[in-house]
Enzyme design. Structure first.
Site, mmCIF file in Angstrom:
data_model
loop_
_atom_site.group_PDB
_atom_site.id
_atom_site.type_symbol
_atom_site.label_atom_id
_atom_site.label_comp_id
_atom_site.label_asym_id
_atom_site.label_seq_id
_atom_site.Cartn_x
_atom_site.Cartn_y
_atom_site.Cartn_z
ATOM 1 C CB ILE A 88 -0.954 0.004 1.203
ATOM 2 C CG1 ILE A 88 -1.944 -1.157 1.106
ATOM 3 C CG2 ILE A 88 -1.714 1.328 1.279
ATOM 4 C CD1 ILE A 88 -2.855 -1.302 2.310
ATOM 5 C CG ASP A 114 8.262 -0.435 6.627
ATOM 6 O OD1 ASP A 114 8.084 -1.345 7.478
ATOM 7 O OD2 ASP A 114 7.631 -0.389 5.553
ATOM 8 N N GLY A 161 1.139 -2.019 10.195
ATOM 9 C CA GLY A 161 0.463 -2.751 11.257
ATOM 10 C C GLY A 161 0.877 -4.211 11.199
ATOM 11 N NE ARG A 170 -12.068 -9.914 16.491
ATOM 12 C CZ ARG A 170 -13.051 -9.618 17.331
ATOM 13 N NH1 ARG A 170 -13.474 -10.517 18.194
ATOM 14 N NH2 ARG A 170 -13.613 -8.437 17.295
ATOM 15 C CD GLN A 184 3.570 3.343 14.145
ATOM 16 O OE1 GLN A 184 2.469 3.574 13.657
ATOM 17 N NE2 GLN A 184 4.472 2.601 13.524
ATOM 18 C CG ASN A 203 -7.819 -3.911 8.277
ATOM 19 O OD1 ASN A 203 -8.570 -2.956 8.432
ATOM 20 N ND2 ASN A 203 -7.669 -4.512 7.115
ATOM 21 C CG ASP A 231 -14.962 -0.606 3.485
ATOM 22 O OD1 ASP A 231 -14.524 -1.673 3.037
ATOM 23 O OD2 ASP A 231 -14.551 -0.095 4.545
ATOM 24 N NE ARG A 234 -12.755 -2.878 -1.499
ATOM 25 C CZ ARG A 234 -12.075 -3.438 -0.518
ATOM 26 N NH1 ARG A 234 -12.647 -3.596 0.678
ATOM 27 N NH2 ARG A 234 -10.830 -3.842 -0.708
ATOM 28 C CG HIS A 259 -12.008 -1.390 6.972
ATOM 29 N ND1 HIS A 259 -12.553 -1.345 5.714
ATOM 30 C CD2 HIS A 259 -10.766 -1.910 6.825
ATOM 31 C CE1 HIS A 259 -11.670 -1.820 4.841
ATOM 32 N NE2 HIS A 259 -10.580 -2.178 5.496
ATOM 33 C CB SER A 314 -7.188 -3.885 -1.551
ATOM 34 O OG SER A 314 -8.220 -4.831 -1.643
#
Length: 403
Positions: A88, A114, A161, A170, A184, A203, A231, A234, A259, A314
């Protein structure tokens, strides 16, 4: 005499050192050529015609002789991109350097951050930015140090992330990202420019933004947002394809909530521009079954579909949507148009306060405002509540990780 040059839809006054512009050399103080957006007519002026060796020939420039002041070039804005060596980031930084995010007349200095293992790749991205010779790009900072990366930034796009890997629970993913965003957030709070605008892309974007807000209390809550514009776009794209219309003629779809796959893409307020005026999307589609099922699931699952097709997540569309989000936030939304942004809930539409939740917003003067008064039917209410519940659960999980 002056010669005029058309650059796309903008006008450029030749450089003072341009051999075709001797008048400018004496009266423009040696400033480089300035791009002026179509909405702002050229205001670079010649202060005293008597000083020119030849009169202006083109009558279009006669008014320049009469104006009293010279418009100075804009100061560069510093834009941070974290995770800049990733897919990205690699798609995003040239868009920023080309003016897609902040406008064709806004110089930028890119700050790229980075992790140390990506330092060599990050330097490669910097080399490509230099090689591309973007006129608006006035400097590049490429670093693995968060303090250096955050110093003086006006806009921060948090792409970096920890991604969920096979076999991870999760809570494991949440714990990793809580640690990243806590660190950060502290760097941004201490070193970013006043009124820095923050967009979280990585995410879980909504909850990462919430963690960042918790650990950067001096940054106004209205300045911390997350990306649901992807979204939103989209949804516009699906309607455009279904109706075979230009996507630019579709507006006012809404993404409510998280999201994630619980988000609610809502077209009840969306319209399409037609020769007979704006028409409701539901009226034109004339298929509630499709709008309430396949359309919603397609938007919800689009990211997974792209991973299945590309074997990568994406990147181009995410980068483009991040530019759309910041551009509308900074420069404003068109009259009569609202867009979707993940923002700090104030309780609007019955959404619990204290969540980062996607709402319909308009933007003006660098501020977003939640669109109020949209009618919510029973079907929508259930969808909106379900995604709010997921966000409440994520928030609780994140606070467990903090403790």
């Amino acid at each position: 005499t002056f010669s005029e040059r058309k650059v796309r839809d903008s006008w450029s006054i030749p450089e003072a050192t341009d051999s075709r512009a001797p008048v400018a050399a004496g009266l423009n103080n040696g400033h480089p050529s300035r791009l002026v957006s179509p909405s702002s007519p050229p205001t670079v002026v010649v202060a005293a015609a008597a000083a020119a060796s030849k009169p202006l020939v083109n009558p279009r420039f006669q008014n320049l002789l009469e104006a009293p002041s010279v418009t100075m070039a804009k100061e560069p804005m510093r834009v941070l991109v974290t995770g800049a060596a990733g897919q990205i980031g690699y798609a995003l930084v040239p868009m920023i350097a080309r003016g897609v995010m902040l406008g064709a007349d806004q110089p930028v200095i890119l700050h790229m951050l980075d992790i140390p293992p990506a330092a060599e790749a990050l330097n490669g991205v910097k080399m490509e930015l230099v090689d591309a010779a973007f006129p608006l790009l006035k400097g590049v900072v490429a670093t693995t140090d968060a303090v250096e990366a955050c110093t003086g930034v006006n806009v921060a796009v948090m792409v970096g992330g920890f991604p969920r890997k096979e076999g991870m629970e999760r809570k494991d993913v949440m714990s990793k990202n809580v640690s990243i965003y806590k660190s950060q957030a502290s760097a941004l709070e201490a070193h970013a420019a006043p009124n820095c605008k923050v967009l979280v892309v990585a995410n879980p974007a909504n909850t990462n933004a919430l963690i960042l807000k918790e650990f950067a209390p001096s940054i106004p809550e209205k300045n911390i947002t997350c990306l649901t514009r992807l979204d939103h776009n989209r949804a516009l794209g699906q309607i455009s394809e279904r109706l075979n219309v230009e996507v630019s003629d579709v507006k006012n779809a809404v993404i409510w909530g998280n999201h994630s796959s619980t988000q609610y893409p809502d077209v009840n307020h969306a319209t399409v521009k037609t020769p007979n005026g704006d028409k409701a999307v539901r009226e034109l589609v004339a298929n509630d079954e499709w709008l309430n099922t396949e359309f919603i699931s397609t938007v919800q699952q689009r990211g997974a579909a792209i991973i299945k097709a590309r074997k990568f997540s994406s990147a181009m569309s995410a980068a483009s949507s991040a530019c759309d989000h910041i551009r509308d936030w900074v420069l404003g939304t068109p009259e009569g148009t609202f867009v979707s942004m993940g923002v700090y809930s104030d309780g609007s539409y019955g959404v619990p306060a204290g969540l980062i939740y996607s709402f319909p917003v308009t933007c003006s003067g660098g501020e977003w405002t939640i669109v109020q008064g949209l009618p919510i039917d029973e079907f929508s209410r259930k969808k909106m509540d379900a995604t709010a519940q997921e966000l409440s659960e994520e928030k609780a999980l994140a606070y467990t990780c903090l403790n």
